[in-house]
Enzyme design. Structure first.
Site, PDB file in Angstrom:
ATOM      1  N   TYR A  63       0.846  -1.191   0.000  1.00  0.00           N
ATOM      2  CA  TYR A  63       0.000   0.000   0.000  1.00  0.00           C
ATOM      3  C   TYR A  63       0.877   1.234   0.000  1.00  0.00           C
ATOM      4  CZ  TYR A  63      -3.271   3.632   1.405  1.00  0.00           C
ATOM      5  OH  TYR A  63      -4.010   4.780   1.436  1.00  0.00           O
ATOM      6  N   GLU A  95      -3.755   7.452  -3.922  1.00  0.00           N
ATOM      7  CA  GLU A  95      -3.668   6.125  -3.307  1.00  0.00           C
ATOM      8  C   GLU A  95      -3.342   5.096  -4.372  1.00  0.00           C
ATOM      9  OE1 GLU A  95      -6.335   4.120   0.019  1.00  0.00           O
ATOM     10  OE2 GLU A  95      -7.279   3.914  -1.939  1.00  0.00           O
TER      11      GLU A  95
END
Length: 400
Positions: free
Chosen positions: A108, A196
């Site tokens: 991530y 993101e």
């Protein structure tokens, strides 16, 4: 302003971030053509909507033939995808077809604007593929956070520290730094508020590729990057917020039934809090801003009345730059032009308050007037619930 995944990937690719080969399709035939053009033995078909949780909602399919690609696209295009983030559903007008990756690890990586610290914050984790909020709640130690000093930016050594912290091997650190810093440049140069990459995958051959991407941008900075504004998809926006934005109003839709028309963000937040204290739920945040004309107040009424759940409206104005008489004229005009079919509570204070109250008192309209915020909140909650107002403090009209 949000954009689609494929648009975010196009931006990231311009800044040197590797992304899978893919193409956007508006029909099953076009989707099948893209799979042929990309080549390979497997492809991923993704619904393009402004919402997370697409996979668990059936919006992502792995396909192993052109026919499967066409079927997956046909099952999505033209439907409304219901996700946990969009319980009302989002229209799927296009899909993204991209090569399937041979994934070894999922990471991530995200960049956020932290308004509390007035810093850009880098967030990373060795556990990708899941919502960062869930990960931070269940395993906060797995989340790496790093603030960026505005005067110097995101430096090479910081990128290396993040790469090491999330367990990348020595030969993967340099490519990871290029990914991290490229993403940061995209965030900084285009005035983004959120970026993101989830998951950022490490393939079996050791390559780092952004398998998914989201970006949001500061609406107030669009004038500096007009090409970003061209990526706007109005079909994905809340129709209430879209209507208000088209008329220059600061509006955020909520789930309650009490419409709010207020000047000043701080007063708007305090008003919503007071409504909740009184037992109600606000239907929106709406700041009409300073120097509001009667016409702007009328536009605000029309924006609030776009929400069919609104059962009452609270107008709360503390006038400095604004003038209470202008606001009162706008409230009266709304009854004539905006088809106001719900109770309206008005609390005016500040510049020209006496003239404003005389306008309301002399209008002959069923406008409930209050002197204080607490009184206004109590009256609007009672009005929305259909309760009698006799037990609440009565407003005394100002004599001429």
């Amino acid at each position: 302003m949000d954009i689609h995944e494929y648009q975010a990937k196009e931006i990231l690719a311009r800044f040197g971030v590797p992304v899978p080969r893919g193409g956007v399709a508006y029909s099953p035939e076009q989707a099948a053509y893209h799979s042929t053009e990309i080549g390979g033995a497997a492809w991923v078909v993704k619904a393009q909507v402004h919402s997370g949780g697409r996979g668990e909602a059936g919006g992502v399919s792995v396909c192993r033939s052109d026919r499967e690609v066409a079927e997956a696209a046909g099952n999505l295009v033209g439907t409304r995808l219901v996700t946990r983030q969009a319980p009302g559903g989002k229209l799927v007008s296009r899909v993204y077809v991209e090569e399937a990756l041979d994934i070894d690890r999922e990471l991530y990586f995200g960049i956020l604007l932290d308004r509390a610290t007035e810093r850009i914050v880098i967030i990373a984790s060795a556990d990708g593929g899941m919502e960062i909020e869930q990960l931070a709640a269940s395993a906060p130690e797995a989340v790496v956070r790093m603030s960026v000093e505005p005067a110097v930016g995101f430096l090479e050594f910081q990128a290396r520290e993040i790469a090491i912290a999330i367990g990348l091997r020595a030969e993967q650190i340099a490519p990871a730094c290029r990914v991290f810093r490229g993403a940061y440049r995209a965030f900084r140069d285009l005035d983004a508020t959120m970026l993101e990459i989830n998951p950022l995958v490490v393939t079996a051959s050791g390559r780092l590729i952004a398998a998914d991407a989201k970006m949001s941008f500061d609406d107030n900075a669009i004038f500096r990057n007009p090409e970003v504004f061209e990526l706007r998809d109005r079909s994905q926006e809340d129709p209430r917020e879209r209507h208000a934005a088209d008329h220059g109003l600061a509006y955020v839709g909520l789930d309650g039934d009490i419409g709010c028309i207020i000047n000043g963000a701080g007063l708007a937040m305090a008003t919503m809090d007071m409504i909740k204290v009184a037992g109600g739920e606000p239907a929106n945040f709406l700041d009409i801003g300073g120097g509001a004309s009667p016409e702007r107040v009328l536009k605000a009424f029309r924006a609030v009345l776009q929400d069919r759940n609104v059962a009452a409206i609270l107008v709360n104005i503390f006038a400095g730059i604004n003038r209470c008489d202008w606001v009162a004229e706008g409230v009266v005009a709304a009854f004539a032009d905006a088809d106001v079919g719900v109770p309206v509570v008005a609390r005016l204070s500040g510049t020209h308050v006496e003239q404003g109250r005389r306008i309301l008192d002399g209008s002959g309209l069923p406008i409930i007037v209050a002197d204080t915020l607490a009184e206004a909140a109590g009256k609007v909650v009672a009005a929305a619930a259909g309760r009698p107002l006799r037990s609440l403090p009565a407003h005394q009209p100002i004599s001429a």
